[in-house]
Design a protein around this motif. Sequence first.
Motif, PDB file in Angstrom:
ATOM      1  N   UNK A  84      -8.252  91.888 -35.503  1.00 38.04           N
ATOM      2  CA  UNK A  84      -8.304  90.500 -35.919  1.00 38.04           C
ATOM      3  C   UNK A  84      -9.378  90.288 -36.969  1.00 38.04           C
ATOM      4  N   UNK A  85      -9.077  89.396 -37.900  1.00 35.82           N
ATOM      5  CA  UNK A  85     -10.035  89.046 -38.954  1.00 35.82           C
ATOM      6  C   UNK A  85     -10.030  87.542 -39.159  1.00 35.82           C
ATOM      7  N   UNK A  86     -11.203  87.037 -39.540  1.00 35.77           N
ATOM      8  CA  UNK A  86     -11.327  85.623 -39.879  1.00 35.77           C
ATOM      9  C   UNK A  86     -11.858  85.517 -41.308  1.00 35.77           C
ATOM     10  N   UNK A  87     -11.369  84.528 -42.020  1.00 32.01           N
ATOM     11  CA  UNK A  87     -11.861  84.308 -43.385  1.00 32.01           C
ATOM     12  C   UNK A  87     -11.885  82.804 -43.649  1.00 32.01           C
ATOM     13  N   UNK A  88     -12.879  82.409 -44.393  1.00 35.11           N
ATOM     14  CA  UNK A  88     -12.971  81.006 -44.790  1.00 35.11           C
ATOM     15  C   UNK A  88     -11.962  80.726 -45.898  1.00 35.11           C
ATOM     16  N   UNK A  89     -11.363  79.571 -45.826  1.00 34.54           N
ATOM     17  CA  UNK A  89     -10.431  79.164 -46.883  1.00 34.54           C
ATOM     18  C   UNK A  89     -11.098  79.309 -48.241  1.00 34.54           C
ATOM     19  N   UNK A  90     -10.321  79.803 -49.208  1.00 30.24           N
ATOM     20  CA  UNK A  90     -10.725  80.015 -50.600  1.00 30.24           C
ATOM     21  C   UNK A  90     -11.568  81.267 -50.801  1.00 30.24           C
ATOM     22  N   UNK A  91     -11.929  81.945 -49.711  1.00 31.50           N
ATOM     23  CA  UNK A  91     -12.659  83.197 -49.849  1.00 31.50           C
ATOM     24  C   UNK A  91     -11.677  84.360 -49.940  1.00 31.50           C
ATOM     25  N   UNK A  92     -12.191  85.521 -50.370  1.00 29.20           N
ATOM     26  CA  UNK A  92     -11.385  86.733 -50.403  1.00 29.20           C
ATOM     27  C   UNK A  92     -11.574  87.509 -49.101  1.00 29.20           C
ATOM     28  N   UNK A  93     -10.560  88.288 -48.750  1.00 23.77           N
ATOM     29  CA  UNK A  93     -10.630  89.099 -47.527  1.00 23.77           C
ATOM     30  C   UNK A  93      -9.954  90.442 -47.799  1.00 23.77           C
ATOM     31  N   UNK A 151      -6.793  90.011 -50.306  1.00 20.38           N
ATOM     32  CA  UNK A 151      -6.211  88.691 -50.551  1.00 20.38           C
ATOM     33  C   UNK A 151      -7.309  87.822 -51.149  1.00 20.38           C
ATOM     34  N   UNK A 152      -7.082  87.335 -52.328  1.00 26.42           N
ATOM     35  CA  UNK A 152      -8.076  86.483 -52.980  1.00 26.42           C
ATOM     36  C   UNK A 152      -7.758  85.017 -52.710  1.00 26.42           C
ATOM     37  N   UNK A 153      -8.786  84.203 -52.749  1.00 23.04           N
ATOM     38  CA  UNK A 153      -8.611  82.744 -52.607  1.00 23.04           C
ATOM     39  C   UNK A 153      -7.710  82.405 -51.421  1.00 23.04           C
ATOM     40  N   UNK A 175      -0.050  91.677 -56.989  1.00 23.41           N
ATOM     41  CA  UNK A 175       1.043  90.715 -56.920  1.00 23.41           C
ATOM     42  C   UNK A 175       0.426  89.356 -56.622  1.00 23.41           C
ATOM     43  N   UNK A 176       0.194  88.596 -57.686  1.00 23.22           N
ATOM     44  CA  UNK A 176      -0.405  87.289 -57.469  1.00 23.22           C
ATOM     45  C   UNK A 176      -1.788  87.403 -56.849  1.00 23.22           C
ATOM     46  N   UNK A 177      -1.972  86.776 -55.695  1.00 19.04           N
ATOM     47  CA  UNK A 177      -3.276  86.828 -55.011  1.00 19.04           C
ATOM     48  C   UNK A 177      -3.482  88.105 -54.208  1.00 19.04           C
ATOM     49  N   UNK A 178      -2.474  88.959 -54.171  1.00 19.70           N
ATOM     50  CA  UNK A 178      -2.576  90.203 -53.410  1.00 19.70           C
ATOM     51  C   UNK A 178      -2.862  91.370 -54.346  1.00 19.70           C
ATOM     52  N   UNK A 179      -3.761  92.210 -53.934  1.00 15.57           N
ATOM     53  CA  UNK A 179      -3.986  93.453 -54.649  1.00 15.57           C
ATOM     54  C   UNK A 179      -4.196  94.561 -53.623  1.00 15.57           C
ATOM     55  N   UNK A 180      -3.855  95.759 -54.037  1.00 17.21           N
ATOM     56  CA  UNK A 180      -3.967  96.896 -53.136  1.00 17.21           C
ATOM     57  C   UNK A 180      -5.043  97.818 -53.697  1.00 17.21           C
ATOM     58  N   UNK A 181      -6.070  98.037 -52.922  1.00 15.13           N
ATOM     59  CA  UNK A 181      -7.161  98.919 -53.318  1.00 15.13           C
ATOM     60  C   UNK A 181      -6.822 100.318 -52.834  1.00 15.13           C
TER      61      UNK A 181
END
Lengths: 115, 113
Positions: free
Chosen positions: B10-19, B79-81, B61-67
């Motif tokens: 499980x992960x938590x992220x603040x809205x508008x932050x990247x994860x 996932x950005x933003x 792909x948009x807000x998604x990127x694969x490292x």
Amino acid sequence: DAGVIQSPRHEVTEMGQEVTLRCKPISGHNSLFWYRQTMMRGLELLIYFNNNVPIDDSGMPEDRFSAKMPNASFSTLKIQPSEPRDSAVYFCASSLGNTNTGELFFGEGSRLTVL
Amino acid sequence: AQKITQTQPGMFVQEKEAVTLDCTYDTSDPSYGLFWYKQPSSGEMIFLIYQGSYDQQNATEGRYSLNFQKARKSANLVISASQLGDSAMYFCAMRGYGNQFYFGTGTSLTVIP
């Protein structure tokens, strides 16, 4: 274009009954996969077909499970007899080609409950 | 045997932050594909992004990127933003030479407003 179509969406049955899940892949796709999803085991690959031929069924849990693909547009997953531990969501997915580049397109799943 | 490992249940992220969602894999195939899928609470599986083992650049792909770090055998999803609608289960998957398509155990992401 229609996506992968699975039926039934929900099935409730009693232990010992036969269950048949159906799948129509996307037209033109030549690979078809059956998965089972549970909280405990996650997404398990049960079997997959290339050009209607079963390639790997090592994930089929036991002889009570069988899968067929009589033609390019139809596949079935049968459980006989069913047991409560078979309760899960069963996904069918298809893809174009048999290389490692094609993504899977999933159906909406069939939720099976065995009482 | 091929294996996909997602170590973050499980992960938590603040809205508008990247994860970043972690994924490592193990394969002996010379050529393979790496995928990420999203499964919202409604249950459908949604394809997000693909990376080929021979691709020189990381997929976006948009807000998604694969490292993609081939030497480390890792394929992390960034996932950005983040948006509230990003709350879902995320699955890393690999498709190898034999056409098998295996999934990791998934990471549950919750976006906090």
